[in-house]
Scaffold this motif. Structure first.
Motif, short mmCIF file in Angstrom:
data_model
loop_
_atom_site.label_atom_id
_atom_site.label_comp_id
_atom_site.label_asym_id
_atom_site.label_seq_id
_atom_site.Cartn_x
_atom_site.Cartn_y
_atom_site.Cartn_z
N GLY A 163 -0.34 -7.06 9.11
CA GLY A 163 0.94 -7.07 8.42
C GLY A 163 2.10 -7.35 9.33
O GLY A 163 2.94 -8.22 9.07
N GLY B 84 5.97 -10.10 2.25
CA GLY B 84 4.57 -9.73 2.17
C GLY B 84 4.30 -8.32 2.65
O GLY B 84 3.48 -7.60 2.08
N ARG B 85 4.98 -7.91 3.71
CA ARG B 85 4.78 -6.56 4.24
C ARG B 85 5.19 -5.49 3.24
O ARG B 85 4.48 -4.51 3.03
CB ARG B 85 5.60 -6.35 5.52
CG ARG B 85 4.95 -6.94 6.73
CD ARG B 85 5.71 -6.53 7.97
NE ARG B 85 6.37 -7.72 8.48
CZ ARG B 85 7.21 -7.75 9.47
NH1 ARG B 85 7.57 -6.64 10.08
NH2 ARG B 85 7.72 -8.88 9.89
N ARG C 99 1.48 -11.04 11.06
CA ARG C 99 1.32 -12.28 10.32
C ARG C 99 2.10 -12.36 9.00
O ARG C 99 2.51 -13.43 8.60
CB ARG C 99 -0.18 -12.47 10.00
CG ARG C 99 -0.53 -13.82 9.46
CD ARG C 99 -2.02 -13.99 9.26
NE ARG C 99 -2.58 -13.10 8.29
CZ ARG C 99 -2.59 -13.32 6.97
NH1 ARG C 99 -2.06 -14.40 6.47
NH2 ARG C 99 -3.13 -12.45 6.16
N ARG C 100 2.31 -11.23 8.35
CA ARG C 100 2.97 -11.27 7.04
C ARG C 100 4.49 -11.36 7.18
O ARG C 100 5.08 -10.77 8.08
CB ARG C 100 2.62 -10.03 6.22
CG ARG C 100 1.23 -10.04 5.69
CD ARG C 100 1.00 -8.90 4.69
NE ARG C 100 -0.40 -8.84 4.38
CZ ARG C 100 -1.24 -7.95 4.88
NH1 ARG C 100 -0.81 -7.00 5.69
NH2 ARG C 100 -2.51 -7.99 4.57
N SER C 101 5.08 -12.04 6.24
CA SER C 101 6.55 -12.08 6.16
C SER C 101 7.04 -10.70 5.74
O SER C 101 6.26 -9.85 5.31
CB SER C 101 6.97 -13.11 5.12
OG SER C 101 6.55 -12.67 3.82
N GLU D 117 -0.71 -10.14 -0.30
CA GLU D 117 -2.07 -10.48 0.13
C GLU D 117 -2.91 -9.20 0.19
O GLU D 117 -3.61 -8.92 1.17
CB GLU D 117 -2.06 -11.17 1.50
CG GLU D 117 -1.26 -12.45 1.52
CD GLU D 117 -1.12 -13.02 2.92
OE1 GLU D 117 -1.89 -12.63 3.82
OE2 GLU D 117 -0.23 -13.86 3.12
N HIS E 229 2.82 -5.50 0.26
CA HIS E 229 1.55 -4.89 0.65
C HIS E 229 1.66 -3.37 0.68
O HIS E 229 0.79 -2.65 0.16
CB HIS E 229 1.09 -5.42 2.01
CG HIS E 229 -0.31 -5.08 2.34
ND1 HIS E 229 -0.67 -3.87 2.89
CD2 HIS E 229 -1.46 -5.78 2.19
CE1 HIS E 229 -1.98 -3.83 3.07
NE2 HIS E 229 -2.48 -4.99 2.66
#
Length: 132
Positions: free
Chosen positions: A33, A41-42, A36-38, A118, A45
Motif C-alpha cells: 500500500g 487506493g490506500r 505502490r498504491r496511490s 485493489e 483499501h
C-alpha cells in the motif's frame, strides 16, 4: 517451558503459526500500500479492510460502521497529510463509494471501493462470515 506447553498441546503450535502467517500477510499488504498504491487506493483499501474486520466481529450494520478517527490519524496511518486525506475522502464521496459523516462511514458501492483499493480480503484469513 514453551516447548513443553507446545509439545503437550500441539494445536497451540498450529495456532501460533497461523497467527504469524496472518501477521506477515497483513504486513505485506501494508508495505504494498505505501510503496505502490496511490493515496486514493490506500484510503479505499483501509476502509475495505476495516469493513471486513469489523464485520467479522459483528460491528457492521448495513455496510456501515463507526470510524472515530481524525483526518490526521488516518494520514499518520497511511503516510499522508490530513489535507490529502480530506481530498481523497471527498473524491470517494463524489464517486458515490462512501458516505462519511460524524465519525460514521457507510459503504455505498462495495465493488467500486474494492476496485479502488485493489482489495482482496483473503489475506486477512477471516472466517466465512466476514466475506462479502
Amino acid at each position: 517451558m514453551h516447548s513443553r506447553l507446545i509439545s503437550s498441546h500441539p494445536r497451540l503450535s498450529d495456532l501460533f503459526w497461523r497467527d504469524t502467517l496472518v501477521d506477515a500477510a497483513v504486513f505485506r499488504q501494508w508495505l504494498i500500500g505505501v510503496g505502490r498504491r496511490s493515496a486514493h487506493g490506500r484510503i479505499a483499501h483501509l476502509l475495505c479492510e476495516l469493513l471486513v474486520r469489523l464485520r467479522a466481529v459483528d460491528l457492521v450494520e448495513d455496510q456501515a460502521y463507526n470510524l472515530p478517527v481524525t483526518r490526521a490519524e488516518l494520514g499518520d496511518a497511511l503516510g499522508l497529510t490530513p489535507v490529502h486525506v480530506n481530498r481523497v475522502l471527498q473524491e470517494l464521496r463524489a464517486e458515490n463509494l462512501i458516505i462519511l459523516h460524524g465519525g460514521f462511514l457507510k459503504v455505498l458501492d462495495w465493488d467500486g471501493l474494492r476496485r479502488a483499493g485493489e482489495f482482496n480480503p483473503a489475506y486477512l484469513h477471516l472466517v466465512r462470515k466476514a466475506a462479502l
